[in-house]
Motif scaffolding. Structure first.
Motif, short mmCIF file in Angstrom:
data_model
loop_
_atom_site.label_atom_id
_atom_site.label_comp_id
_atom_site.label_asym_id
_atom_site.label_seq_id
_atom_site.Cartn_x
_atom_site.Cartn_y
_atom_site.Cartn_z
N UNK A 48 12.16 3.18 -9.95
CA UNK A 48 11.17 2.70 -10.90
C UNK A 48 9.75 3.13 -10.62
N UNK A 49 9.54 3.94 -9.60
CA UNK A 49 8.18 4.36 -9.25
C UNK A 49 7.62 5.38 -10.25
N UNK A 50 6.36 5.20 -10.61
CA UNK A 50 5.65 6.22 -11.39
C UNK A 50 5.76 6.05 -12.89
N UNK A 51 4.97 6.88 -13.58
CA UNK A 51 4.92 6.79 -15.05
C UNK A 51 5.97 7.66 -15.72
N UNK A 52 6.62 8.54 -14.95
CA UNK A 52 7.76 9.31 -15.44
C UNK A 52 8.64 9.66 -14.25
N UNK B 130 0.83 -1.21 0.00
CA UNK B 130 0.00 0.00 0.00
C UNK B 130 0.86 1.26 0.00
N UNK B 131 1.93 1.24 0.80
CA UNK B 131 2.82 2.40 0.84
C UNK B 131 3.50 2.60 -0.50
N UNK B 132 3.93 1.50 -1.10
CA UNK B 132 4.61 1.57 -2.39
C UNK B 132 3.68 2.16 -3.46
#
Length: 291
Positions: A207-211, A156-158
């Motif tokens: 690697x988090x997110x779309x950009x 959930x945090x990730x």
């Protein structure tokens, strides 16, 4: 802090709360997150919101807000200091005190994983969000990402951190991610500071997110830092961690890590705000000298 200054802060919050938004709108923003030395020097002060008040051998050091604000103002006034990281209560006090002129302001976002709590690994977003940071004309937001492979609440945090990275990047604000691999040891959450674990956290956090156009990493200084930061091309700021019993050794480690090509500065709190000799100005100037 003089009693009349403290009284004035409280009076403003009661009688003219709109003064905070006015100060934010009038604040001179920095031209760059980096100083003339080509690095960022950010003072971290978001510990109290997690109930983390200890500094060195002083268990309640950060519990005196007037004293903390005095130390922050002294640090922010020093040449070479580029900004501050804090929660809304602290950044708003600094706005009212006029201490954020020309300084980078990074808002702390997830402070819900209270130190020592049964739910500590569940780092809920209880502080700033991207919309609030944009409204205040601040430069970015910082999030803590503790990756506990044995606790399913980590997912959930990730996910929440990935969403925050998306929102900050969309708004053109810096998304500062502070990743750790964490374990429960004797009932307490502990971060794994081995080079392999930190490198793995770097790879995951990057690697988090779309950009990741506006994403930075906030990392501890550990052994084999060259190998650790090689796990990503994202800009890195180094965190100071606990107050060191040997500050000269800590400064030496920071100086070596600052030579690495992706390391863009320091984000240090207690080590500079509460040094062993209590000389805030001296500690800050020494750290700036490393840049």
């Amino acid at each position: 802090m003089r009693a009349d200054t403290l009284r004035e802060l409280a009076a403003t919050r009661v009688e003219r709360p709109e003064a905070i938004a006015e100060a934010a709108a009038a604040r001179t923003r920095p031209a760059s997150p980096l100083g003339e030395h080509g690095k960022a020097m950010i003072i971290a002060a978001d510990h109290p919101a997690r109930g983390a008040l200890r500094s060195g051998d002083r268990p309640m050091a950060m519990a005196d807000r007037a004293d903390l604000l005095d130390r922050l103002c002294a640090a922010l006034a020093r040449p070479g200091v580029t900004g501050v990281l804090g929660t809304a209560d602290i950044l708003e006090d600094l706005l009212l005190l006029g201490a954020l002129e020309g300084r980078t302001a990074i808002g702390s976002m997830n402070r819900g994983g209270l130190t020592g709590a049964a739910w500590e690994i569940d780092d809920r977003f209880t502080g700033y969000d991207a919309a609030g940071l944009r409204a205040m004309r601040f430069e970015g937001g910082k999030m803590l990402l503790r990756l506990h492979y044995g606790d399913p609440r980590t997912a959930d945090t990730m996910e929440a951190c990935a969403r925050a990275v998306d929102e900050l990047n969309t708004a053109g604000l810096t998304a500062m991610v502070e990743p750790f691999i964490s374990h429960t040891v004797d009932g307490a959450v502990r971060n794994d500071l081995s080079p392999d674990a930190v490198a793995r956290s770097v790879a995951i956090g990057s690697g988090l997110g779309r950009t990741t156009a506006h994403t930075w990493l906030k990392l501890p200084v550990v052994d084999e830092m060259e190998r650790v930061v090689a796990a990503s091309t994202l800009p890195v700021v180094l965190l100071g961690g606990e107050v060191s019993a040997d500050p000269d050794a800590a400064y030496t480690r920071w100086a070596e890590a600052l030579k690495l090509p992706t390391v863009k500065g320091l984000t240090v709190g207690r080590s500079l705000l509460y040094p062993a000799d209590d000389d805030v100005v001296g500690a800050v100037d020494t750290a700036v000298g490393l840049l």
